[in-house]
Design a protein around this motif. Structure first.
Motif, PDB file in Angstrom:
ATOM      1  N   TYR A 203      29.627 -14.612  17.173  1.00  0.00           N
ATOM      2  CA  TYR A 203      27.554 -15.122  16.245  1.00  0.00           C
ATOM      3  C   TYR A 203      27.846 -15.850  15.661  1.00  0.00           C
ATOM      4  CZ  TYR A 203      30.377 -12.897  12.261  1.00  0.00           C
ATOM      5  OH  TYR A 203      30.971 -13.133  10.889  1.00  0.00           O
TER       6      TYR A 203
ATOM      7  N   SER B 223      18.746 -16.602  17.728  1.00  0.00           N
ATOM      8  CA  SER B 223      19.858 -15.777  18.089  1.00  0.00           C
ATOM      9  C   SER B 223      18.868 -14.853  17.022  1.00  0.00           C
ATOM     10  CB  SER B 223      20.900 -16.157  17.740  1.00  0.00           C
ATOM     11  OG  SER B 223      21.357 -15.079  17.768  1.00  0.00           O
TER      12      SER B 223
ATOM     13  N   ARG C  17      15.660 -12.986  18.207  1.00  0.00           N
ATOM     14  CA  ARG C  17      16.372 -12.411  18.851  1.00  0.00           C
ATOM     15  C   ARG C  17      16.186 -11.099  18.525  1.00  0.00           C
ATOM     16  NH1 ARG C  17      17.563 -17.523  21.656  1.00  0.00           N
ATOM     17  NH2 ARG C  17      19.737 -16.643  21.596  1.00  0.00           N
ATOM     18  N   GLY C  18      17.271 -11.191  17.314  1.00  0.00           N
ATOM     19  CA  GLY C  18      17.681  -9.872  17.589  1.00  0.00           C
ATOM     20  C   GLY C  18      17.354  -9.083  16.808  1.00  0.00           C
TER      21      GLY C  18
ATOM     22  N   ASP D  88      23.312 -11.551  19.778  1.00  0.00           N
ATOM     23  CA  ASP D  88      21.868 -11.600  19.254  1.00  0.00           C
ATOM     24  C   ASP D  88      21.617 -10.687  18.045  1.00  0.00           C
ATOM     25  OD1 ASP D  88      21.541 -14.042  19.997  1.00  0.00           O
ATOM     26  OD2 ASP D  88      19.900 -12.999  22.024  1.00  0.00           O
TER      27      ASP D  88
ATOM     28  N   ASN E  90      24.345 -10.193  15.572  1.00  0.00           N
ATOM     29  CA  ASN E  90      23.953 -11.402  14.297  1.00  0.00           C
ATOM     30  C   ASN E  90      22.642 -11.224  13.769  1.00  0.00           C
ATOM     31  OD1 ASN E  90      24.428 -14.494  13.924  1.00  0.00           O
ATOM     32  ND2 ASN E  90      22.771 -15.177  15.398  1.00  0.00           N
TER      33      ASN E  90
END
Length: 244
Positions: A30, A37, A40-41, A198, A201
Motif C-alpha cells: 500500500y 488509491s 478508490r478505497g 486500495d 490502503n
C-alpha cells in the motif's frame, strides 16, 4: 512481574489473531501518498462495507480533506446515510438488528488496520471461498468459520477453494493451492487484487490519519537532534578544555 504482564498484554492481541489460521500472508504494497488509491478505497468502503460496519472515530470532513475530495462531491457520492459532512462515519445497520442477524454486531473498522495489520487484511479479503455448510455460503482461509458474507463477490466472482493431488510420503493427498473464481465478477483477478489493495490502503489511512504528517515532522526532529548534539558536543569540549 508487572513488566512481564505488560509484555503479555501487548503481544496477546497479535497471538490471538494469528492463531486462527496458518495461511501465509501476502504482502500488501500500500502507499499512503497515492491519493487516487485512497479515493478508490474510500469509495469501496462506502459502497460495500458501510452498510454493516462503521468508522465512528473518523469524520467525513476530515476524510474528504485528507483525500483531496471536495465536500460537495463527497456528500454526493460517498454519503448514503443522511449524515452531515461534519458527522462521524457510522453504519446504517442498527446494532440490535446486526446482533440478531450475524450473532454479534459487526466491529467498527476505524482502527482495524492497526489491530490486524495490512498484510492480514489484504490476504483475508482475497481468501473467501464457497462453503455451503456456512450460514452465508462462504468461508475464509485466513479467518476460518467467518461470520460475514463475501460482500465483494460481485467484483471478484464466485471464488472456490482449489486443491491438487500430490504424493507425500508415498501417499496421494489433497494439497491447498489457492482460490480461483468462475470469472463472472466485474473485475479481472488483477483488477480485484488492486481494488482490495486500495481498500486496505484506505483502512491504513483511517487507522492513523496523521501518519504522513507525523513521519514528516519526525524527520525534522531527528535533524534537530543531530544538529543539537553537535553543538552540545562542541560546548562540552570547550567547557572541559581547561580541566583536561
Amino acid at each position: 512481574m508487572k513488566k512481564l504482564m505488560c509484555i503479555v498484554a501487548l503481544l496477546l492481541p497479535g497471538i490471538v489473531f494469528a492463531a486462527g489460521s496458518n495461511v501465509p500472508l501476502d504482502k500488501a504494497e500500500y502507499d499512503l501518498t497515492d491519493k487516487a488509491s485512497l479515493q478508490r478505497g474510500a469509495q469501496l468502503f462506502m459502497n460495500y462495507c458501510l452498510g454493516c460496519h462503521s468508522m465512528k472515530y473518523q469524520r467525513y470532513q476530515r476524510t474528504f480533506a485528507d483525500l483531496g475530495i471536495p465536500d460537495e462531491l463527497g456528500e454526493e457520492n460517498l454519503q448514503f446515510t443522511g449524515e452531515k459532512v461534519t458527522d462521524y462515519i457510522t453504519g446504517s445497520m442498527p446494532e440490535e438488528s446486526a446482533a440478531t442477524w450475524f450473532g454479534a454486531a459487526p466491529p467498527d473498522l476505524t482502527l482495524v488496520a492497526r489491530v490486524r495489520g495490512a498484510d492480514w487484511l489484504y490476504t483475508y479479503l482475497r481468501s473467501f471461498y464457497v462453503d455451503e455448510s456456512r450460514p452465508f455460503g462462504v468461508n475464509n482461509k485466513v479467518f476460518p468459520d467467518v461470520g460475514m458474507p463475501h460482500v465483494l463477490q460481485p467484483l471478484q466472482g464466485t471464488p472456490r477453494e482449489t486443491n491438487e493431488r500430490v504424493m507425500i510420503d508415498g501417499e496421494m493427498t489433497e494439497r491447498y493451492v489457492g482460490i480461483r473464481t468462475d470469472g463472472n465478477g466485474k473485475l479481472s483477478p488483477e483488477e480485484y487484487d488492486q481494488a482490495v489493495l486500495d481498500l486496505v490502503n484506505f483502512l491504513e489511512y483511517t487507522g492513523e490519519p496523521a501518519r504522513l504528517e507525523s513521519e514528516k515532522i519526525g524527520k525534522w526532529v531527528l535533524v534537530f537532534i543531530i544538529v543539537l548534539f553537535i553543538f552540545v558536543y562542541l560546548l562540552k569540549k570547550d567547557y572541559w578544555r581547561e580541566v583536561h
